[in-house]
Design a protein around this motif. Structure first.
Motif, PDB file in Angstrom:
ATOM      1  N   LEU A 266       0.849  -1.186   0.000  1.00 38.34           N
ATOM      2  CA  LEU A 266       0.000   0.000   0.000  1.00 38.34           C
ATOM      3  C   LEU A 266       0.887   1.238   0.000  1.00 38.34           C
ATOM      4  CD1 LEU A 266      -2.721   1.505   0.345  1.00 38.34           C
ATOM      5  CD2 LEU A 266      -2.463   1.189   2.823  1.00 38.34           C
ATOM      6  N   ALA A 267       0.654   2.144  -0.964  1.00 35.94           N
ATOM      7  CA  ALA A 267       1.458   3.359  -1.083  1.00 35.94           C
ATOM      8  C   ALA A 267       0.573   4.586  -0.902  1.00 35.94           C
ATOM      9  CB  ALA A 267       2.150   3.399  -2.444  1.00 35.94           C
ATOM     10  N   LEU A 268       0.985   5.483  -0.007  1.00 33.24           N
ATOM     11  CA  LEU A 268       0.257   6.718   0.267  1.00 33.24           C
ATOM     12  C   LEU A 268       1.146   7.926  -0.020  1.00 33.24           C
ATOM     13  CD1 LEU A 268      -1.456   5.759   3.667  1.00 33.24           C
ATOM     14  CD2 LEU A 268      -2.394   5.520   1.358  1.00 33.24           C
ATOM     15  N   GLY A 269       0.575   9.115   0.169  1.00 34.26           N
ATOM     16  CA  GLY A 269       1.321  10.346  -0.049  1.00 34.26           C
ATOM     17  C   GLY A 269       2.259  10.655   1.096  1.00 34.26           C
ATOM     18  N   ALA A 270       3.124  11.631   0.879  1.00 35.88           N
ATOM     19  CA  ALA A 270       4.190  11.945   1.825  1.00 35.88           C
ATOM     20  C   ALA A 270       3.674  12.375   3.199  1.00 35.88           C
ATOM     21  CB  ALA A 270       5.088  13.040   1.249  1.00 35.88           C
ATOM     22  N   LYS A 271       2.471  12.965   3.262  1.00 38.72           N
ATOM     23  CA  LYS A 271       1.930  13.454   4.526  1.00 38.72           C
ATOM     24  C   LYS A 271       0.842  12.538   5.086  1.00 38.72           C
ATOM     25  CE  LYS A 271       2.914  18.284   3.402  1.00 38.72           C
ATOM     26  NZ  LYS A 271       2.355  19.646   3.210  1.00 38.72           N
ATOM     27  N   GLU A 272       0.760  11.328   4.550  1.00 41.26           N
ATOM     28  CA  GLU A 272      -0.301  10.405   4.956  1.00 41.26           C
ATOM     29  C   GLU A 272       0.274   9.188   5.673  1.00 41.26           C
ATOM     30  OE1 GLU A 272      -3.229  11.533   1.195  1.00 41.26           O
ATOM     31  OE2 GLU A 272      -1.757   9.917   0.995  1.00 41.26           O
ATOM     32  N   SER A 273      -0.545   8.561   6.517  1.00 44.59           N
ATOM     33  CA  SER A 273      -0.078   7.415   7.298  1.00 44.59           C
ATOM     34  C   SER A 273      -1.231   6.457   7.577  1.00 44.59           C
ATOM     35  CB  SER A 273       0.531   7.884   8.618  1.00 44.59           C
ATOM     36  OG  SER A 273       0.921   6.779   9.411  1.00 44.59           O
ATOM     37  N   ILE A 274      -0.884   5.209   7.868  1.00 45.68           N
ATOM     38  CA  ILE A 274      -1.905   4.217   8.250  1.00 45.68           C
ATOM     39  C   ILE A 274      -1.901   3.976   9.757  1.00 45.68           C
ATOM     40  CG2 ILE A 274      -1.595   3.066   6.027  1.00 45.68           C
ATOM     41  CD1 ILE A 274      -0.234   0.757   7.596  1.00 45.68           C
ATOM     42  N   LYS A 275      -0.983   4.595  10.452  1.00 46.71           N
ATOM     43  CA  LYS A 275      -0.708   4.251  11.851  1.00 46.71           C
ATOM     44  C   LYS A 275      -1.952   4.254  12.730  1.00 46.71           C
ATOM     45  CE  LYS A 275       2.255   5.444  15.775  1.00 46.71           C
ATOM     46  NZ  LYS A 275       3.333   6.335  16.274  1.00 46.71           N
ATOM     47  N   TYR A 276      -2.755   5.312  12.647  1.00 45.68           N
ATOM     48  CA  TYR A 276      -3.883   5.446  13.584  1.00 45.68           C
ATOM     49  C   TYR A 276      -5.135   4.733  13.091  1.00 45.68           C
ATOM     50  CZ  TYR A 276      -0.747   8.933  15.477  1.00 45.68           C
ATOM     51  OH  TYR A 276       0.352   9.554  16.000  1.00 45.68           O
ATOM     52  N   ALA A 277      -5.105   4.238  11.852  1.00 48.33           N
ATOM     53  CA  ALA A 277      -6.276   3.540  11.313  1.00 48.33           C
ATOM     54  C   ALA A 277      -6.099   2.028  11.320  1.00 48.33           C
ATOM     55  CB  ALA A 277      -6.556   4.027   9.892  1.00 48.33           C
ATOM     56  N   LEU A 278      -4.908   1.559  10.949  1.00 46.23           N
ATOM     57  CA  LEU A 278      -4.685   0.122  10.810  1.00 46.23           C
ATOM     58  C   LEU A 278      -3.675  -0.433  11.804  1.00 46.23           C
ATOM     59  CD1 LEU A 278      -4.587  -0.121   6.892  1.00 46.23           C
ATOM     60  CD2 LEU A 278      -6.537  -0.474   8.412  1.00 46.23           C
ATOM     61  N   GLY A 279      -3.020   0.443  12.553  1.00 39.42           N
ATOM     62  CA  GLY A 279      -2.064  -0.017  13.556  1.00 39.42           C
ATOM     63  C   GLY A 279      -0.736  -0.446  12.956  1.00 39.42           C
ATOM     64  N   ASP A 280       0.086  -1.076  13.767  1.00 41.28           N
ATOM     65  CA  ASP A 280       1.446  -1.439  13.368  1.00 41.28           C
ATOM     66  C   ASP A 280       1.660  -2.938  13.224  1.00 41.28           C
ATOM     67  OD1 ASP A 280       2.316   1.237  13.405  1.00 41.28           O
ATOM     68  OD2 ASP A 280       2.571   1.154  15.579  1.00 41.28           O
ATOM     69  N   THR A 281       0.625  -3.744  13.464  1.00 40.27           N
ATOM     70  CA  THR A 281       0.836  -5.196  13.490  1.00 40.27           C
ATOM     71  C   THR A 281       0.624  -5.871  12.139  1.00 40.27           C
ATOM     72  OG1 THR A 281      -1.457  -5.538  14.192  1.00 40.27           O
ATOM     73  CG2 THR A 281       0.214  -5.331  15.920  1.00 40.27           C
ATOM     74  N   LYS A 282      -0.343  -5.385  11.353  1.00 38.64           N
ATOM     75  CA  LYS A 282      -0.663  -6.032  10.074  1.00 38.64           C
ATOM     76  C   LYS A 282       0.226  -5.550   8.927  1.00 38.64           C
ATOM     77  CE  LYS A 282      -4.869  -6.794   8.860  1.00 38.64           C
ATOM     78  NZ  LYS A 282      -6.298  -6.654   8.521  1.00 38.64           N
ATOM     79  N   PHE A 283       0.830  -4.381   9.108  1.00 39.00           N
ATOM     80  CA  PHE A 283       1.602  -3.769   8.031  1.00 39.00           C
ATOM     81  C   PHE A 283       3.009  -3.409   8.509  1.00 39.00           C
ATOM     82  CE2 PHE A 283      -2.684  -3.266   6.568  1.00 39.00           C
ATOM     83  CZ  PHE A 283      -2.615  -3.262   5.177  1.00 39.00           C
ATOM     84  N   GLN A 284       3.939  -3.493   7.592  1.00 35.76           N
ATOM     85  CA  GLN A 284       5.332  -3.142   7.877  1.00 35.76           C
ATOM     86  C   GLN A 284       5.764  -2.069   6.891  1.00 35.76           C
ATOM     87  OE1 GLN A 284       8.362  -6.113   6.813  1.00 35.76           O
ATOM     88  NE2 GLN A 284       9.296  -5.759   8.816  1.00 35.76           N
ATOM     89  N   GLN A 285       6.244  -0.931   7.425  1.00 34.13           N
ATOM     90  CA  GLN A 285       6.635   0.168   6.535  1.00 34.13           C
ATOM     91  C   GLN A 285       8.011  -0.087   5.925  1.00 34.13           C
ATOM     92  OE1 GLN A 285       6.325   4.057   8.278  1.00 34.13           O
ATOM     93  NE2 GLN A 285       6.800   5.124   6.365  1.00 34.13           N
ATOM     94  N   LEU A 286       8.141   0.268   4.654  1.00 36.24           N
ATOM     95  CA  LEU A 286       9.408   0.126   3.950  1.00 36.24           C
ATOM     96  C   LEU A 286      10.163   1.448   3.973  1.00 36.24           C
ATOM     97  CD1 LEU A 286       7.652  -2.244   2.758  1.00 36.24           C
ATOM     98  CD2 LEU A 286       9.062  -2.014   0.714  1.00 36.24           C
ATOM     99  N   ARG A 287      11.322   1.441   4.549  1.00 41.84           N
ATOM    100  CA  ARG A 287      12.223   2.596   4.520  1.00 41.84           C
ATOM    101  C   ARG A 287      11.490   3.886   4.850  1.00 41.84           C
ATOM    102  NH1 ARG A 287      15.896   2.147  -0.775  1.00 41.84           N
ATOM    103  NH2 ARG A 287      15.328   4.348  -0.656  1.00 41.84           N
ATOM    104  N   LYS A 288      11.928   4.991   4.225  1.00 48.96           N
ATOM    105  CA  LYS A 288      11.342   6.289   4.543  1.00 48.96           C
ATOM    106  C   LYS A 288      10.147   6.634   3.668  1.00 48.96           C
ATOM    107  CE  LYS A 288      14.406   8.939   1.478  1.00 48.96           C
ATOM    108  NZ  LYS A 288      15.340  10.067   1.379  1.00 48.96           N
ATOM    109  N   GLU A 289       9.979   5.924   2.546  1.00 43.93           N
ATOM    110  CA  GLU A 289       8.833   6.188   1.685  1.00 43.93           C
ATOM    111  C   GLU A 289       7.555   5.676   2.348  1.00 43.93           C
ATOM    112  OE1 GLU A 289       8.840   7.979  -0.955  1.00 43.93           O
ATOM    113  OE2 GLU A 289      10.999   8.179  -1.231  1.00 43.93           O
ATOM    114  N   LYS A 290       6.429   6.288   1.974  1.00 40.92           N
ATOM    115  CA  LYS A 290       5.153   5.893   2.564  1.00 40.92           C
ATOM    116  C   LYS A 290       4.587   4.675   1.822  1.00 40.92           C
ATOM    117  CE  LYS A 290       5.057   8.948   5.808  1.00 40.92           C
ATOM    118  NZ  LYS A 290       3.930   9.850   6.031  1.00 40.92           N
ATOM    119  N   ILE A 291       5.298   3.556   1.972  1.00 48.14           N
ATOM    120  CA  ILE A 291       4.888   2.284   1.385  1.00 48.14           C
ATOM    121  C   ILE A 291       4.884   1.237   2.487  1.00 48.14           C
ATOM    122  CG2 ILE A 291       5.378   0.524  -0.355  1.00 48.14           C
ATOM    123  CD1 ILE A 291       6.941   2.608  -1.906  1.00 48.14           C
ATOM    124  N   TRP A 292       3.771   0.522   2.601  1.00 47.43           N
ATOM    125  CA  TRP A 292       3.642  -0.513   3.616  1.00 47.43           C
ATOM    126  C   TRP A 292       3.387  -1.867   2.980  1.00 47.43           C
ATOM    127  CZ3 TRP A 292       1.991   4.426   4.162  1.00 47.43           C
ATOM    128  CH2 TRP A 292       2.335   5.108   5.336  1.00 47.43           C
TER     129      TRP A 292
END
Length: 270
Positions: A239-265
């Motif tokens: 899943l790829a989002l914009g630079a100012k967007e995040s999944i943290k507060y909606a989907l949490g940290d357990t199901k998704f793993q962020q790749l590097r500094k880009e907003k790709i999980w």
């Protein structure tokens, strides 16, 4: 700037007459865009503007098109497309067939950018790219694969900065003031209207891109859209989002793993 009570009246009228809910859009952004249209079309009183929307369906469609239009360009944020090219696409290459969803694709520049990367990886023939937007007018433009010729210099620079290595002009035909992209790209694309506010999942994807769309939604709607993406994404998909967007507060940290500094999980569990 239009007053809050006027914006509330607009939101209620549009929902009552057309079933479209602007209530979860970022209020500041919605207010700016409505005010721009109100001024642009020369209304003197807000009740005239509301009456026009209620009684003229064509004008309602114009309002939707004006308010939901997004700015886009090919290979925008080259570092993002470099990561896609070098880290994500090689993983997608291991799949027998690749499905990619560009949500909120506007006029389709990002979809064609992805198609070029897939062609250069010799994967376009086994890929299908879905481009969706609420704005039907921009989708008609995207289907044609026609973009202003004056933009090709910028797009070529972005492409090269993303580690593109071909002659960019080989991907389109110049004709007066337009650039027509090769039909092999559009042959692997499906464009259709889809409303992230109310519509449901329609397939299972290996990669979903929705960049710089969620910033226009409030927290409740962001969570709803991200849940939709979760439901539409295969395990080990991206899943790829914009630079100012995040999944943290909606989907949490357990199901998704962020790749590097880009907003790709990467989705690591169902």
């Amino acid at each position: 700037m239009i007053e809050d009570k006027d914006l509330d009246a607009l939101i209620n009228d549009v929902y009552e007459h057309y079933g479209f809910d602007f209530g979860s859009y970022s209020r500041a952004s919605l207010q700016r865009r409505v005010d721009r249209l109100y001024q642009l079309d020369g209304f003197n009183h807000f009740y005239e503007f509301l009456y026009k929307i209620r009684t003229d369906e064509l004008y309602y469609k114009r309002m939707i098109d004006e308010i939901t239009v997004n700015v886009t360009e090919m290979f925008r944020d080259p570092s993002f497309f470099k990561v896609l090219r070098e880290e994500i696409v090689p993983i997608l290459a291991t799949k027998p067939f690749i499905r990619i969803w560009h949500a909120g694709c506007s006029t389709g520049e990002e979809v064609y950018s992805m198609a070029i990367i897939l062609k250069e990886a010799n994967l376009l023939h086994k890929s299908l790219l879905y481009g969706t937007d609420i704005n039907g007018e921009v989708l008609e433009s995207a289907k044609k694969g026609i973009f202003p010729l004056r933009m090709m210099k910028l797009y070529s620079e972005n492409y090269l900065a993303s580690n593109g290595y071909q002659d960019f002009c080989s991907y389109y035909t110049a004709n007066y003031n337009i650039a027509q992209f090769n039909a092999e790209f559009s042959a692997r694309m499906v464009f259709s209207q889809h409303n992230l506010v109310s519509d449901t999942s329609f397939n299972e994807f290996d990669l979903i891109l929705c960049r710089n769309v969620l910033i226009y939604f409030d927290n409740t709607l962001q969570k709803r859209v991200l849940t939709l993406f979760d439901d539409s994404l295969s395990v080990l998909g991206f899943l790829a989002l914009g630079a100012k967007e995040s999944i943290k507060y909606a989907l949490g940290d357990t199901k998704f793993q962020q790749l590097r500094k880009e907003k790709i999980w990467k989705k690591i569990q169902k």
